[in-house]
Scaffold this motif. Structure first.
Motif, PDB file in Angstrom:
ATOM      1  N   LEU A  30      49.027 -33.693 -20.919  1.00 22.91           N
ATOM      2  CA  LEU A  30      49.827 -33.447 -19.727  1.00 22.91           C
ATOM      3  C   LEU A  30      49.162 -34.040 -18.489  1.00 22.91           C
ATOM      4  O   LEU A  30      49.833 -34.647 -17.650  1.00 22.91           O
ATOM      5  CB  LEU A  30      50.039 -31.946 -19.531  1.00 22.91           C
ATOM      6  CG  LEU A  30      50.893 -31.532 -18.345  1.00 22.91           C
ATOM      7  CD1 LEU A  30      52.301 -32.061 -18.498  1.00 22.91           C
ATOM      8  CD2 LEU A  30      50.908 -30.026 -18.221  1.00 22.91           C
ATOM      9  N   SER A  36      49.527 -37.794 -18.533  1.00 21.96           N
ATOM     10  CA  SER A  36      50.880 -38.335 -18.449  1.00 21.96           C
ATOM     11  C   SER A  36      51.368 -38.454 -17.011  1.00 21.96           C
ATOM     12  O   SER A  36      52.426 -39.023 -16.767  1.00 21.96           O
ATOM     13  CB  SER A  36      51.849 -37.450 -19.243  1.00 21.96           C
ATOM     14  OG  SER A  36      51.994 -36.200 -18.608  1.00 21.96           O
ATOM     15  N   THR A  37      50.615 -37.925 -16.049  1.00 25.48           N
ATOM     16  CA  THR A  37      51.068 -37.986 -14.655  1.00 25.48           C
ATOM     17  C   THR A  37      50.753 -39.322 -14.008  1.00 25.48           C
ATOM     18  O   THR A  37      51.352 -39.673 -13.003  1.00 25.48           O
ATOM     19  CB  THR A  37      50.418 -36.867 -13.825  1.00 25.48           C
ATOM     20  OG1 THR A  37      49.002 -37.004 -13.888  1.00 25.48           O
ATOM     21  CG2 THR A  37      50.825 -35.514 -14.347  1.00 25.48           C
ATOM     22  N   LEU A  78      55.570 -29.581 -22.263  1.00 26.08           N
ATOM     23  CA  LEU A  78      55.688 -30.232 -20.954  1.00 26.08           C
ATOM     24  C   LEU A  78      55.245 -31.691 -21.011  1.00 26.08           C
ATOM     25  O   LEU A  78      55.869 -32.562 -20.407  1.00 26.08           O
ATOM     26  CB  LEU A  78      54.853 -29.482 -19.918  1.00 26.08           C
ATOM     27  CG  LEU A  78      55.404 -28.134 -19.445  1.00 26.08           C
ATOM     28  CD1 LEU A  78      54.388 -27.427 -18.563  1.00 26.08           C
ATOM     29  CD2 LEU A  78      56.707 -28.341 -18.710  1.00 26.08           C
ATOM     30  N   ALA A  79      54.161 -31.963 -21.747  1.00 25.07           N
ATOM     31  CA  ALA A  79      53.691 -33.350 -21.868  1.00 25.07           C
ATOM     32  C   ALA A  79      54.704 -34.195 -22.630  1.00 25.07           C
ATOM     33  O   ALA A  79      54.938 -35.361 -22.274  1.00 25.07           O
ATOM     34  CB  ALA A  79      52.337 -33.375 -22.577  1.00 25.07           C
ATOM     35  N   ARG A  85      57.639 -34.864 -20.269  1.00 25.42           N
ATOM     36  CA  ARG A  85      57.283 -35.841 -19.251  1.00 25.42           C
ATOM     37  C   ARG A  85      57.159 -37.239 -19.851  1.00 25.42           C
ATOM     38  O   ARG A  85      57.525 -38.227 -19.228  1.00 25.42           O
ATOM     39  CB  ARG A  85      55.971 -35.437 -18.591  1.00 25.42           C
ATOM     40  CG  ARG A  85      55.676 -36.282 -17.388  1.00 25.42           C
ATOM     41  CD  ARG A  85      54.526 -35.747 -16.606  1.00 25.42           C
ATOM     42  NE  ARG A  85      54.924 -34.506 -15.932  1.00 25.42           N
ATOM     43  CZ  ARG A  85      54.085 -33.727 -15.288  1.00 25.42           C
ATOM     44  NH1 ARG A  85      52.821 -34.027 -15.258  1.00 25.42           N
ATOM     45  NH2 ARG A  85      54.511 -32.646 -14.683  1.00 25.42           N
ATOM     46  N   SER A  86      56.669 -37.355 -21.081  1.00 24.53           N
ATOM     47  CA  SER A  86      56.554 -38.677 -21.703  1.00 24.53           C
ATOM     48  C   SER A  86      57.932 -39.231 -22.057  1.00 24.53           C
ATOM     49  O   SER A  86      58.144 -40.426 -22.042  1.00 24.53           O
ATOM     50  CB  SER A  86      55.678 -38.606 -22.950  1.00 24.53           C
ATOM     51  OG  SER A  86      56.344 -37.936 -23.999  1.00 24.53           O
ATOM     52  N   ARG A 110      60.634 -38.649 -20.290  1.00 24.87           N
ATOM     53  CA  ARG A 110      61.242 -39.006 -19.018  1.00 24.87           C
ATOM     54  C   ARG A 110      60.702 -40.327 -18.492  1.00 24.87           C
ATOM     55  O   ARG A 110      61.453 -41.139 -17.950  1.00 24.87           O
ATOM     56  CB  ARG A 110      60.972 -37.899 -17.994  1.00 24.87           C
ATOM     57  CG  ARG A 110      61.988 -37.778 -16.942  1.00 24.87           C
ATOM     58  CD  ARG A 110      61.748 -36.602 -16.049  1.00 24.87           C
ATOM     59  NE  ARG A 110      60.381 -36.093 -16.163  1.00 24.87           N
ATOM     60  CZ  ARG A 110      59.996 -34.915 -15.739  1.00 24.87           C
ATOM     61  NH1 ARG A 110      60.851 -34.119 -15.187  1.00 24.87           N
ATOM     62  NH2 ARG A 110      58.748 -34.507 -15.846  1.00 24.87           N
ATOM     63  N   THR A 111      59.400 -40.543 -18.650  1.00 24.33           N
ATOM     64  CA  THR A 111      58.814 -41.770 -18.111  1.00 24.33           C
ATOM     65  C   THR A 111      58.891 -42.934 -19.094  1.00 24.33           C
ATOM     66  O   THR A 111      58.761 -44.068 -18.691  1.00 24.33           O
ATOM     67  CB  THR A 111      57.325 -41.552 -17.754  1.00 24.33           C
ATOM     68  OG1 THR A 111      56.611 -41.167 -18.932  1.00 24.33           O
ATOM     69  CG2 THR A 111      57.194 -40.511 -16.666  1.00 24.33           C
TER      70      THR A 111
END
Length: 140
Positions: A65, A68-69, A131-132, A135-136, A138-139
Motif C-alpha cells: 500500500l 502503490s502511492t 486497499l493496495a 489502488r493498483s 485504479r492506477t
C-alpha cells in the motif's frame, strides 16, 4: 524475497501447522486442562504459526500500500498485494481453526489467545492488502 520463495515458505508453514494440529485434534480428550507456561502445546504452535503468517500478510500489505502511492512502481505492486492478501486470509483461517478447536479459555495453553491475535492481525492485513489491490487497479 521472490514470489516463489514466499510461496514456498507459506506452504512449509501451513504443512507444519497441519501436521502439528492433527495429533492434537485426535488426542484432545487426554490432554490436561491447563498447561505449564513453558510448554509448547500443539494449540500454541498452531496459533503462533497463524499469527506469524497473518503478521507477514499485514506487513507485506502495508508495504504494498505504501509503495502503490508513488508514481513509479518500486514495489511488488499487484502481485505483492495478492500474496499479502493470501497470507492474511490463510493466517485468519488457521487462527479460526485453532480458536474453534481450543478446549478451555484463555490461559489454559490451548492457543486461544494467539488465535484471537491471528484473527485480528489477519483482518488488518486483509484490509491493507485490499486497499493496495484497489489502488493498483485504479492506477494500472
Amino acid at each position: 524475497m521472490s514470489v516463489r520463495r514466499t510461496f514456498a515458505v507459506v506452504v512449509a508453514v501451513l504443512s507444519g501447522a497441519v501436521a502439528l494440529a492433527g495429533p492434537a485434534a485426535a488426542d484432545a480428550s487426554a490432554q490436561p486442562l491447563a498447561a505449564s507456561v513453558y510448554t509448547l502445546s500443539a494449540g500454541r504452535l498452531g496459533a503462533i504459526a497463524a499469527a506469524l503468517l497473518a503478521l507477514a500478510g499485514a506487513v507485506t500489505g502495508g508495504l504494498a500500500l505504501a509503495r502503490s502511492t508513488g508514481r513509479t512502481s518500486t514495489g511488488p505492486g499487484r502481485r505483492g498485494a495478492t500474496m499479502a492478501l493470501g497470507g492474511a486470509l490463510i493466517g485468519m483461517a488457521l487462527g479460526a481453526v485453532v480458536a474453534a478447536t481450543a478446549s478451555g479459555g484463555l490461559g489454559t495453553g490451548n492457543g486461544l489467545g494467539g488465535a484471537i491475535v491471528a484473527l485480528i492481525v489477519g483482518v488488518i492485513g486483509a484490509a491493507l492488502s485490499g486497499l493496495a489491490l484497489a489502488r493498483s487497479r485504479r492506477t494500472g
